[in-house]
Scaffold this active site. Structure first.
Site, PDB file in Angstrom:
ATOM      1  N   GLY A  94       0.802  -1.208   0.000  1.00 47.05           N
ATOM      2  CA  GLY A  94       0.000   0.000   0.000  1.00 47.05           C
ATOM      3  C   GLY A  94       0.841   1.267   0.000  1.00 47.05           C
ATOM      4  N   SER A  95       0.341   2.288   0.696  1.00 43.24           N
ATOM      5  CA  SER A  95       0.879   3.647   0.591  1.00 43.24           C
ATOM      6  C   SER A  95       2.278   3.825   1.159  1.00 43.24           C
ATOM      7  CB  SER A  95      -0.076   4.623   1.292  1.00 43.24           C
ATOM      8  OG  SER A  95      -1.354   4.550   0.709  1.00 43.24           O
ATOM      9  N   THR A  96       2.832   2.810   1.798  1.00 45.71           N
ATOM     10  CA  THR A  96       4.194   2.942   2.315  1.00 45.71           C
ATOM     11  C   THR A  96       5.192   3.272   1.210  1.00 45.71           C
ATOM     12  OG1 THR A  96       4.525   0.555   2.108  1.00 45.71           O
ATOM     13  CG2 THR A  96       3.800   1.382   4.260  1.00 45.71           C
TER      14      THR A  96
ATOM     15  N   LYS B 244       4.792   5.339  -1.227  1.00 43.02           N
ATOM     16  CA  LYS B 244       4.553   6.644  -1.852  1.00 43.02           C
ATOM     17  C   LYS B 244       5.729   7.610  -1.697  1.00 43.02           C
ATOM     18  CE  LYS B 244      -0.488   6.404  -1.593  1.00 43.02           C
ATOM     19  NZ  LYS B 244      -1.719   6.828  -0.895  1.00 43.02           N
TER      20      LYS B 244
END
Length: 679
Positions: free
Chosen positions: A358-360, A362
């Protein structure tokens, strides 16, 4: 008449030649036998020597980074059996039956198979076995084919009907057969005193059986971190030739997994040599314990983190789609030293299992946008739902409106990352045209990600690890998913290497579990001389400008400390200043209890602290939990991360206070008063 006499003499002469030939042949054979077969024995007799046997010395020990003993050796007695030529299966089975009256084999650990039981049945039921294959078939089959046919025809009820006692005898018999001729093979380690006494009294009636002084591994912290420490055992058959070429003997125990295997050459000891002279006396030459390992792991911290995971997960197992999982990997971002690798129920998934994180990711995606000049610092995009052909609608957790790169990290915008990916691929969302460079954009993202260690082996000092999974696609939609962490999969260890690279200013460090290799000391409570010491190994420097790295670090600070930071609730009151990134990947997996596909989430968080001078980096992964609507537990990864980092800094503070107290104990009252006055 003369002719007959001549022929008679010729016959005698031929007989004489044959006799002389046979005599010399026998003499040559005898000399060859004496020299080749018995030569060593006679040399030893002349030199006053007997047989020499090598006996394993204890393996090296393992300590944690603070000198606490983690793996020790305990002296035990082992029961061994030495196979000799001329001993029949019936005799071995009778010995196995006698041993079974004294010892018991752990059938679960030894994993006795149906094939083992079939072999035992054939030997103990020869007449019944012979009736299973006809004489005509035997003549047409090779030995191997005959045995396979025989195994196939053994009635299932014969094997399934073995009693517990017969199964035990079969297990002992199997172990006896696994040894090599004329070499002692361990049947069972750690024989209790009473059993050893009984066996010792009957050794004369048990040819080939002996009791051996031995050592076995003792794990001082029981199950804590034990899987990574590894296990020892007999040499695997597929590796036997390699070990023999390196000077091992067939009966040696070796490291079979993880650190025991990776550092086998250091941990193995120099054998004790036991020499039996021809006069019956014995002489022993001392061996040496193997070298010791000083691990990077802090076992006090390891236990604290294991307890944190246990307390957080055990009360919410119903929130997981299948079996509960959670992993924490903590590393010194300046050296690569792994301080803790922990998991719920099992630690191995931290290096062997990969997940959409997921967003880790980004932080890396924003850096890619800056480096590839897709965006500049403070570039504004509108965060709103977007829809692409043949792709489900995409959105962030909420429509954020106009945001810049820092806010995109602070509030975790999927759409900001999607805009970077679309523009890189040449796609204009408003005009719905055109995907000019999908394949090249995939490659650009993955090239940058790999610089941080995402999708690459970390280089950890273990025999194997997972490098994650990268999918092939020509889909623009999947490119967008890749940009915000919902396409490729990574391991928790890779995630820790990634955030450490950001924390330390751009150096991807090789993670390590062993800090030092030391010579064995006489006192095992003290460490010996350093033979080899770990130094940080930089695998690569990320190819980004310092100003762009600083910009991303600021965004990660805002995640933990900004007004709208996604981890602000967990970290705003911490005694240290942390930076990091939360992540929630939407996944769909099969629910094992129903067989249905179920929507779920992977929760993740990466962080480091203190922000200005990082001392620790951590990743937390909690995969395959139900969505919030279906009973999942939101924020689990964030809570575990906060407690884990608290534990790190609290232990540091306690140790510093203990050190100061010890230093003060050696100072006189007058000196202490002077120091206090100076302060």
């Amino acid at each position: 008449m003369a002719r007959q006499k001549h022929q008679k003499n010729k016959l005698y002469l031929n007989i004489l030649f044959v006799f002389v030939f046979l005599l010399f042949s026998a003499l040559i054979l005898r000399l060859g036998f004496l020299q080749i077969v018995e030569g060593d024995d006679y040399v030893r007799e002349v030199e006053g020597e007997g047989e020499t046997t090598g006996i394993d010395s204890p393996r090296g020990l393992m300590y944690d980074r603070h000198g606490n003993k983690v793996v020790d050796n305990e002296l035990v007695l082992s029961l061994t059996y030495t196979n000799r030529s001329g001993v029949s299966d019936e005799e071995r089975i009778e010995i196995a039956r006698q041993l079974n009256e004294v010892i018991e084999i752990d059938l679960e650990e030894e994993e006795i198979t149906d094939r083992d039981l079939q072999d035992f049945w054939i030997v103990t039921n020869e007449e019944e076995a012979q009736e299973l294959v006809s004489e005509e078939e035997i003549q047409e089959l090779t030995d191997d084919e005959y045995y396979e046919v025989l195994l196939d025809r053994i009635p299932e009820e014969e094997v399934e009907g073995f009693s517990e006692q017969e199964t035990q005898v079969a297990a002992i018999w199997r172990e006896m057969n696994q040894g090599f001729y004329d070499e002692p093979h361990r049947i069972k380690q750690d024989i209790d005193e009473e059993s050893a006494h009984v066996i010792g009294e009957h050794l004369d009636d048990l040819p080939g059986v002996d009791l051996l002084r031995d050592s076995q591994r003792k794990y001082m912290y029981e199950d804590s971190f034990s899987r990574f420490l590894g296990r020892t055992g007999a040499i695997p058959s597929e590796s036997l030739d390699d070990y023999l070429a390196r000077g091992y003997e067939r009966s040696d125990d070796v490291g079979r997994s993880f650190l025991e295997l990776e550092y086998e050459e250091e941990l193995r000891g120099e054998k004790r040599l036991l020499e039996e002279n021809v006069d019956g006396t014995q002489e022993e030459e001392a061996g040496q314990r193997g070298r010791d390992l000083v691990l990077s792991v802090d076992m006090d911290l390891q236990q604290e983190i294991e307890n944190i995971i246990e307390e957080e997960i055990s009360g919410s197992e119903s929130g997981f789609i299948n079996e509960a999982e959670a992993y924490v990997v903590m590393m010194d971002p300046n050296t690569g030293e792994l301080l803790s690798v922990a998991g719920y129920d099992d630690h191995l998934g931290a290096i062997s299992s990969s997940y959409e994180m997921g967003s880790t990711v980004k932080a890396a995606s924003v850096m890619i946008g800056l480096e590839e000049e897709i965006i500049e610092p403070n570039t504004i995009f509108e965060d709103r739902e977007i829809s692409l052909p043949d792709t489900p609608p995409m959105s962030s957790v909420t429509d954020m409106g106009d945001i810049n790169d820092l806010t995109a990290l602070e509030r975790s915008s999927n759409i900001y990352m999607a805009e970077i990916a679309m523009r890189m691929a040449g796609y204009d969302y408003e005009e719905e045209c055109c995907w000019d460079n999908i394949g090249g954009s995939y490659q650009i993202f993955r090239n940058y990600y790999s610089q941080f260690g995402l999708g690459e082996e970390t280089g950890i000092d273990l025999p194997s690890e997972s490098s994650g999974l990268t999918g092939d696609s020509d889909s623009g939609g999947n490119l967008l998913y890749l940009s915000f962490g919902q396409y490729d999969t990574y391991t928790p260890l890779q995630l820790t290497q990634y955030i450490s690279t950001i924390a330390n200013g751009g150096s991807r460090l090789q993670p390590n579990l062993v800090n030092e290799i030391r010579e064995p000391s006489r006192d095992t409570d003290e460490l010996g001389a350093v033979r080899q010491q770990h130094t940080p190994n930089v695998l690569n420097q990320i190819d980004v400008s310092p100003s762009h790295l600083d910009r991303v670090q600021e965004g990660l600070w805002r995640v933990m400390n900004g007004e709208d930071g996604t981890a602000r609730d967990e970290f705003e009151d911490a005694d240290y200043v942390a930076a990091g990134k939360t992540g929630t990947a939407e996944v769909r997996i099969i629910e094992e209890s129903t067989g249905d596909a179920v929507d779920g989430n992977n929760q993740a968080l990466v962080a480091y602290a203190p922000y200005d001078e990082p001392e620790v980096a951590v990743s937390v992964v909690v995969p395959y939990v139900y969505t919030d609507e279906d009973g999942g537990s939101p924020g689990t990864a964030n809570r575990i991360a906060r407690e884990a980092m608290d534990a790190f800094f609290e232990l540091q503070e306690e140790r510093q206070e203990d050190t100061e107290e010890e230093d003060q104990e050696g100072i006189s009252e007058e000196e202490l008063d002077e120091l206090l006055e100076e302060e």
